[in-house]
Enzyme design. Structure first.
Site, PDB file in Angstrom:
ATOM      1  N   PRO A 254       0.538  -0.511   0.678  1.00 52.34           N
ATOM      2  CA  PRO A 254      -0.025  -1.847   0.433  1.00 52.34           C
ATOM      3  C   PRO A 254       0.469  -2.843   1.486  1.00 52.34           C
ATOM      4  CG  PRO A 254       1.735  -1.371  -1.125  1.00 52.34           C
ATOM      5  CD  PRO A 254       1.541  -0.130  -0.339  1.00 52.34           C
ATOM      6  N   ASP A 430       5.200  -3.137   4.266  1.00 54.34           N
ATOM      7  CA  ASP A 430       4.829  -2.340   3.101  1.00 54.34           C
ATOM      8  C   ASP A 430       5.403  -3.037   1.866  1.00 54.34           C
ATOM      9  OD1 ASP A 430       4.587  -0.457   1.052  1.00 54.34           O
ATOM     10  OD2 ASP A 430       4.960   1.251   2.376  1.00 54.34           O
ATOM     11  N   HIS A 431       4.519  -3.534   1.000  1.00 56.62           N
ATOM     12  CA  HIS A 431       4.972  -4.348  -0.133  1.00 56.62           C
ATOM     13  C   HIS A 431       5.673  -3.522  -1.214  1.00 56.62           C
ATOM     14  CE1 HIS A 431       5.419  -8.131  -1.894  1.00 56.62           C
ATOM     15  NE2 HIS A 431       4.181  -8.581  -1.852  1.00 56.62           N
ATOM     16  N   ARG A 432       5.642  -2.196  -1.095  1.00 58.68           N
ATOM     17  CA  ARG A 432       6.423  -1.382  -2.026  1.00 58.68           C
ATOM     18  C   ARG A 432       7.913  -1.523  -1.747  1.00 58.68           C
ATOM     19  NH1 ARG A 432       3.829   4.410  -0.912  1.00 58.68           N
ATOM     20  NH2 ARG A 432       4.248   3.616   1.188  1.00 58.68           N
TER      21      ARG A 432
END
Length: 460
Positions: A254, A430-432
């Site tokens: 994401p 990466d929003h994780r």
């Protein structure tokens, strides 16, 4: 074909530097191949004479498959059979069984024993290749000559080979069969010498009659076919790997992108001063050097962004060392070589490493090792006159920084509007692994150091 990279399974033959009948020496460059990562020169491991090239330029060859035969010096090389030369060029010969690229014996001599010869005949073993061992196994069987499988001369179609062998077909026909879901082994061949033609594949895949679709003059008539005004570029090697990696990254991680516009006038002045220093002689000093340094310092302050995602264990892996990747556009496609342990280098060492990395990439000589294990990337779109963008993450990394063009713009400086050197930075992450706060802090730190470059030399 040796395994020239880390886990690579195939490579494309780009250009041969030898031909049948040439004398070769141990260590002599005989062929250039393109893998999914780089262009690599392969040396010959023997002294002798080339008796046969087993793959043509443009062929995609599996690791462990034979590509050349070399006989002892002085061996007479028979003239190549015209029919076989044509078959090799058209790739009509079935894919060979993986076999060691070994020195061919004299015609009247018995096969020379090898380290693998002690194994039971017919039993599959690890195949020795030019570098280490291939990933495939084989029984040491050499590809049969075309004369052993001559087609009937009465024009009748050749029956399908026994034992599950591949049907004879050109690469475009094989691709068409894959696209249409047709098993070539089940297709009745009608071409010369028992080859499967495009028409044979279409006939096998043809459904029940249906109304003809409306004419579409600007579309190709079928897979692999073109019309006037079109040209097709094969997606192989680096371009193929890049396409697959970008699709995997875009649809698995994401992405979030943040932007900041910054006054880099002082950094531009510092670059000019550094170019005059003897310590930087021979190195290409540019604003990219200061951007790289700023990102390394920011990561040292916020190490959680130097991470990767372990899908199998559902864990975030934070790396201690920073392997800084620099996206480089080359004639063979986009590659991202990286500087190993860049965070531990001085500014002069970093400048030298950047200079060498870019020069090697432009020459197409980047090694697979230089492309592996990157942890964070910089892409400099400013060299193309572009102000900014939303870069896609290099697979396995948590962040990528894009640097836009530096332009003179009106800027409020010390309460007055003045012309200043301004650029835009954009950070995708990466929003994780990276939340908005961490990403914002890293980007803000980079911007602050480029606005006030004295901070580049202060860590913590």
């Amino acid at each position: 074909m040796p395994d020239v990279g880390e886990g690579l399974e195939e490579a494309d033959i780009v250009v041969w530097h030898v031909k049948a009948g040439d004398e070769v020496h141990d260590g002599q460059i005989m062929v250039e191949v393109e893998t999914a990562k780089a262009l690599v020169e392969l040396p010959c491991p023997y002294d002798g004479v080339v008796t046969e090239l087993l793959a043509a330029e443009g062929d995609t060859v599996a690791v462990g498959a034979p590509i050349i035969a070399v006989a002892p010096a002085g061996t007479a090389v028979a003239a190549a059979e015209p029919e076989r030369e044509q078959a090799l060029a058209a790739d009509l010969v079935p894919e060979p069984v993986a076999a060691p690229v070994a020195e061919a014996p004299a015609p009247s001599a018995a096969p020379a024993p090898t380290e693998e010869a002690g194994k039971e005949k017919g039993k599959e073993t690890r195949t020795a290749v030019l570098v280490g061992y291939g990933v495939r196994t084989s029984s040491g069987k050499r590809r049969p000559r075309r004369a052993d499988a001559t087609a009937p001369t009465n024009g009748a179609a050749r029956p399908a080979p026994a034992g599950g062998s591949l049907a004879l077909a050109k690469p475009p026909v094989r691709k068409l069969a894959r696209d249409l879901g047709v098993d070539l082994a089940s297709v009745q061949p009608s071409g010369p010498g028992g080859t499967v033609t495009r028409e044979d594949v279409h006939a096998a895949a043809r459904p029940a009659p249906a109304p003809a679709p409306a004419a579409q003059p600007f579309q190709a008539t079928g897979p692999g076919e073109t019309i006037a005004g079109e040209r097709r570029i094969p997606v192989k090697g680096v371009r193929k790997a890049t396409a697959q990696a970008m699709v995997a990254s875009a649809f698995s991680a994401p992405h979030v992108t943040e932007w900041v516009t910054v006054d880099v006038t002082r950094s531009v002045k510092l670059v000019r001063k550094l170019r005059e220093l003897p310590d930087f002689a021979g190195a290409k000093v540019s604003p990219l050097l200061l951007v790289a340094r700023a990102l390394l310092v920011a990561i040292a302050r916020h190490p959680e962004i130097n991470a990767s995602w372990d899908e199998a264990n559902q864990e975030i892996v934070v790396r201690d060392r920073i392997n800084l990747g620099i996206a480089a556009a080359t004639p063979r496609g986009l590659i991202v070589p990286n500087i190993k342990d860049a965070g531990g280098k001085s500014l002069t060492a970093l400048a030298g490493a950047l200079t060498e990395l870019v020069a090697t990439a432009r020459e197409g000589r980047t090694s697979p090792a230089d492309l592996a294990r990157g942890t964070v990337t910089i892409t400099n779109v400013g060299v193309f006159g572009v102000d900014g963008g939303t870069p896609i993450l290099n697979p396995g990394e948590a962040a990528i920084l894009a640097v836009g063009a530096i332009r003179e713009q009106p800027w409020v400086h010390k309460g007055k509007v003045k012309p200043r050197q301004v650029t835009t930075l954009s950070l995708s992450f990466d929003h994780r692994m990276v939340d908005g706060e961490l990403g914002s802090r890293v980007l803000a730190d980079v911007a602050q150091m480029l606005e006030r470059p004295k901070l580049l030399f202060v860590r913590g």
